[in-house]
Design an enzyme around this catalytic site. Structure first.
Site, PDB file in Angstrom:
ATOM      1  N   GLU A 286       0.863  -1.183   0.000  1.00 31.74           N
ATOM      2  CA  GLU A 286       0.000   0.000   0.000  1.00 31.74           C
ATOM      3  C   GLU A 286       0.898   1.231   0.000  1.00 31.74           C
ATOM      4  OE1 GLU A 286      -3.235  -0.223  -0.568  1.00 31.74           O
ATOM      5  OE2 GLU A 286      -2.684  -2.325  -0.783  1.00 31.74           O
ATOM      6  N   CYS A 320      -1.436   9.311   3.825  1.00 29.38           N
ATOM      7  CA  CYS A 320      -1.483   8.896   2.423  1.00 29.38           C
ATOM      8  C   CYS A 320      -2.757   9.419   1.784  1.00 29.38           C
ATOM      9  CB  CYS A 320      -1.413   7.387   2.328  1.00 29.38           C
ATOM     10  SG  CYS A 320      -2.652   6.575   3.323  1.00 29.38           S
TER      11      CYS A 320
HETATM   12  P1  NAP Z   1       9.028   4.641   3.465  1.00 31.15           P
HETATM   13  O1  NAP Z   1      10.163   5.547   3.525  1.00 31.15           O
HETATM   14  O2  NAP Z   1       8.780   3.878   2.216  1.00 31.15           O
HETATM   15  O3  NAP Z   1       9.192   3.638   4.678  1.00 31.15           O
HETATM   16  C1  NAP Z   1       8.229   2.658   4.976  1.00 31.15           C
HETATM   17  C2  NAP Z   1       8.907   1.492   5.637  1.00 31.15           C
HETATM   18  O4  NAP Z   1       9.797   0.879   4.708  1.00 31.15           O
HETATM   19  C3  NAP Z   1       9.761   1.881   6.836  1.00 31.15           C
HETATM   20  O5  NAP Z   1       9.616   0.888   7.820  1.00 31.15           O
HETATM   21  C4  NAP Z   1      11.155   1.903   6.253  1.00 31.15           C
HETATM   22  O6  NAP Z   1      12.167   1.701   7.192  1.00 31.15           O
HETATM   23  C5  NAP Z   1      11.068   0.735   5.302  1.00 31.15           C
HETATM   24  N1  NAP Z   1      12.114   0.712   4.281  1.00 31.15           N
HETATM   25  C6  NAP Z   1      12.871   1.740   3.822  1.00 31.15           C
HETATM   26  N2  NAP Z   1      13.715   1.295   2.868  1.00 31.15           N
HETATM   27  C7  NAP Z   1      13.484  -0.022   2.719  1.00 31.15           C
HETATM   28  C8  NAP Z   1      14.024  -1.034   1.880  1.00 31.15           C
HETATM   29  N3  NAP Z   1      14.985  -0.785   0.984  1.00 31.15           N
HETATM   30  N4  NAP Z   1      13.539  -2.296   1.994  1.00 31.15           N
HETATM   31  C9  NAP Z   1      12.575  -2.565   2.873  1.00 31.15           C
HETATM   32  N5  NAP Z   1      12.021  -1.656   3.692  1.00 31.15           N
HETATM   33  C10 NAP Z   1      12.467  -0.391   3.613  1.00 31.15           C
HETATM   34  O7  NAP Z   1       7.675   5.389   3.799  1.00 31.15           O
HETATM   35  P2  NAP Z   1       7.419   6.319   5.062  1.00 31.15           P
HETATM   36  O8  NAP Z   1       8.177   7.578   4.861  1.00 31.15           O
HETATM   37  O9  NAP Z   1       7.632   5.564   6.309  1.00 31.15           O
HETATM   38  O10 NAP Z   1       5.856   6.537   4.969  1.00 31.15           O
HETATM   39  C11 NAP Z   1       5.276   7.483   4.150  1.00 31.15           C
HETATM   40  C12 NAP Z   1       4.743   6.819   2.895  1.00 31.15           C
HETATM   41  O11 NAP Z   1       3.813   5.809   3.227  1.00 31.15           O
HETATM   42  C13 NAP Z   1       3.995   7.795   2.024  1.00 31.15           C
HETATM   43  O12 NAP Z   1       4.325   7.548   0.677  1.00 31.15           O
HETATM   44  C14 NAP Z   1       2.533   7.428   2.289  1.00 31.15           C
HETATM   45  O13 NAP Z   1       1.637   7.789   1.276  1.00 31.15           O
HETATM   46  C15 NAP Z   1       2.622   5.959   2.456  1.00 31.15           C
HETATM   47  N6  NAP Z   1       1.469   5.431   3.176  1.00 31.15           N
HETATM   48  C16 NAP Z   1       0.539   4.708   2.483  1.00 31.15           C
HETATM   49  C17 NAP Z   1      -0.587   4.222   3.121  1.00 31.15           C
HETATM   50  C18 NAP Z   1      -1.622   3.435   2.384  1.00 31.15           C
HETATM   51  O14 NAP Z   1      -2.457   2.804   3.017  1.00 31.15           O
HETATM   52  N7  NAP Z   1      -1.612   3.437   1.063  1.00 31.15           N
HETATM   53  C19 NAP Z   1      -0.757   4.462   4.481  1.00 31.15           C
HETATM   54  C20 NAP Z   1       0.215   5.198   5.162  1.00 31.15           C
HETATM   55  C21 NAP Z   1       1.332   5.660   4.502  1.00 31.15           C
HETATM   56  P3  NAP Z   1      13.013   2.957   7.769  1.00 31.15           P
HETATM   57  O15 NAP Z   1      12.036   3.747   8.545  1.00 31.15           O
HETATM   58  O16 NAP Z   1      14.060   2.297   8.584  1.00 31.15           O
HETATM   59  O17 NAP Z   1      13.547   3.687   6.579  1.00 31.15           O
END
Ligand code: NAP
Ligand code: MG
Length: 515
Positions: A286, A320
């Site tokens: 997601e 999001c």
């Molecule tokens: P993110 O930077 O993609 O991080 C999400 C998770 O992925 C974190 O636990 C992060 O760990 C981990 N991660 C980072 N690099 C990775 C890799 N190479 N391999 C595996 N995991 C990795 O996103 P965010 O900044 O936390 O959250 C914001 C995003 O989430 C926005 O784009 C938002 O729209 C989206 N979101 C979507 C929904 C939905 O339901 N569609 C809901 C909420 C949020 P670290 O923290 O250690 O980097």
């Protein structure tokens, strides 16, 4: 037998008693600031040489907890141990698995304000946003417990004379759970509990900005009676340990919520068969959004302006589902943009520990810097109507910012900024507005404000998003009421909090016996 699901009510902070209890919770958790949170693998506490402080985004000098960081070796070990634990957990009766969720919901309900207080301190949520996050976590536990009981019972089939046929759902195996920081309790708990109640064991890698809340939730699950080797708690940098978790041959599925970039990387890596791997890894992803509110010529402009402001600036735009584009019919464009700007200028920005704060900080320095670049770009791509100020002296504060007259193809109107920045776009007519709304790579949420039935019906058919709202804001999906998930590059449309969700962590098995 549990009764029918119903949503957890919100706390009424206009009542003095509720305010007092919440203030007390905010004070109480301070005693625990600076506590250490180890890894938990196979029910054992594992210390790590590397500890990372988790800080309060409203006061970045304040450390709320010290969190052990897993390295690649620990991450690999966590998957191995989860695989061993799966052999036992998959045989526990679904009703018993569900009961641990109901018990966890009851415990969380009792300790609601304590968890919400951590959301204020670690994620920078206002009282109301924190309360909603905790209520949603309770809802997920209650809802997925009932879903597990429903789906694990034998499912209806057409009967064939002379045969006994049975169809039921069985768990998959080891799941890697990677949640974001923006609903650090609700989404993290929902993603974890759904996988577990379906009979899987998991490795939970919390977001690096909000691991303390996750650690406290895992503790709560243990108090609720979940065997300690069902959830491996493995905080650490996603960039460092993400790949080993995804690539491990014993990983059966990945449940990810986060950015498009990381999500697509996971989809690609999970598709490669690893030596010793015996299945096709399933990925539930997601991702982000570039959500729009469309305002028609004859809409209720007061309601539309309020809906835009709430959707754009609630939790500083870090949802999001947040409205980052207001697409407004040319005939009412000037009036709506002015009203939105006037309402926005009235929002109070500050430390969310104070009840009157409307907009708290953004999550961390990286987010702050990224938003600063978009605000600078916005000054070239549009006309600054409100905000534009930033201050990182004490915390990561960004004023709710509005740009008018933005082109629908400008970066401000295409990129997910994930902060309190709104682009206003003028549309020639309603059809043009819908065309603009659909013209990004995403498709998560959207709203339409209109009083014309035929326009709403047109939007119902053409506005291509997973969650579409009419005459209301585009944030605030409720479990069971608004199953949640997006189209296109917003993800796999898993519809969290809906009847199609849990089945994604199971597979159907049919047994046919000749009589
Ligand atoms: P993110 O930077 O993609 O991080 C999400 C998770 O992925 C974190 O636990 C992060 O760990 C981990 N991660 C980072 N690099 C990775 C890799 N190479 N391999 C595996 N995991 C990795 O996103 P965010 O900044 O936390 O959250 C914001 C995003 O989430 C926005 O784009 C938002 O729209 C989206 N979101 C979507 C929904 C939905 O339901 N569609 C809901 C909420 C949020 P670290 O923290 O250690 O980097
Ligand atoms: Mg991030």
């Amino acid at each position: 037998m549990m009764g029918a699901f119903s949503n957890e009510p919100m706390t009424d902070f206009s009542l003095a008693d509720n305010r007092r209890v919440f203030e007390a919770a905010l004070t109480d958790i301070k005693r625990l600031y600076g506590n250490s949170y180890p890894l938990q693998i196979g029910g054992r506490t594992v210390q790590s040489e590397s500890m990372r402080p988790s800080v309060n985004p409203a006061r970045h000098g304040e450390t709320v907890g010290l969190v052990a960081q897993a390295d690649r070796k620990r991450a690999t070990e966590a998957v191995d141990i989860a695989a061993a634990a799966f052999e036992r957990w998959k045989r526990v009766a679904p009703a018993a698995r569900a009961r641990t969720l109901y018990k966890a919901a009851a415990l969380l309900r009792r300790r609601k304000h304590e968890f919400s207080a951590w959301l204020v301190a670690e994620a920078g949520k206002t009282w109301v946003e924190a309360d909603v996050d905790t209520a949603e976590a309770i809802d997920f536990l209650e809802y997925y417990g009932r879903e597990a009981e429903r789906l694990c019972a034998p499912q209806p089939l057409v009967r064939l004379a002379g045969e006994d046929n049975e169809w039921s759902y069985v768990p998959l195996g080891v799941g890697i759970i990677i949640p974001p920081w923006n609903f650090p309790l609700a989404i993290m708990a929902g993603m974890t509990a759904s996988a577990v109640v379906a009979g899987n064991t998991v490795v939970l890698k919390p977001a690096s900005a909000t691991p303390v809340i996750a650690a406290r939730f895992v503790q709560l699950m243990h108090e609720a009676g979940l065997p300690e080797d069902v959830i491996q708690f493995v905080p650490g940098s996603g960039g460092e340990i993400g790949d080993v978790l995804i690539d491990h041959p014993l990983t059966r599925f990945v449940s990810f919520t986060g950015s498009m970039e990381v999500g697509l990387r996971i989809v690609e890596r999970a598709a490669r068969l690893q030596p010793g791997q015996r299945w096709i890894k399933r990925v539930i992803a997601e991702l982000g959004g570039k959500d729009a509110i469309v305002v028609d010529r004859d809409a209720d402009l007061t309601a539309a302006s309020q809906g835009i402001v709430q959707s754009a600036f609630g939790y500083a735009g870090q949802k999001c589902s947040a409205c980052s584009r207001a697409i407004i019919h040319a005939d009412v464009y000037d009036e709506v943009t002015e009203r939105v700007a006037a309402l926005t200028r009235r929002l109070s920005i500050g430390d969310p520990v104070l009840q009157g704060t409307d907009v708290g900080p953004v999550i961390d320095r990286a987010a702050y810097n990224k938003i600063r670049q978009y605000v600078a770009a916005g000054k070239k791509e549009g006309r600054l109507l409100a905000g534009g100020g930033m201050d990182d002296g004490a915390g990561y504060f960004v004023e709710p910012t509005i740009f008018a007259d933005v082109d629908s193809q400008a970066t401000l109107a295409q990129d997910e900024i994930f902060g309190p920045v709104l682009a206003c776009i003028r549309a020639d007519d309603f059809g043009h507005a819908l065309a603009i709304a659909n013209d990004t790579p995403y498709g998560l949420t959207g709203s339409v404000y209109s009083n014309r039935r035929e326009r709403l019906e047109l939007a119902r058919e053409l506005f291509h998003v997973g969650n579409l709202y009419f005459n209301r804001k585009c944030t605030g999906a409720l479990v069971g009421v608004h199953p949640f998930g997006g189209f296109n590059l917003s993800g796999t449309d898993s519809k969290a909090g809906g009847p199609d969700y849990l089945i994604q962590f199971m597979q159907g098995k049919v047994v046919s016996e000749k009589m």
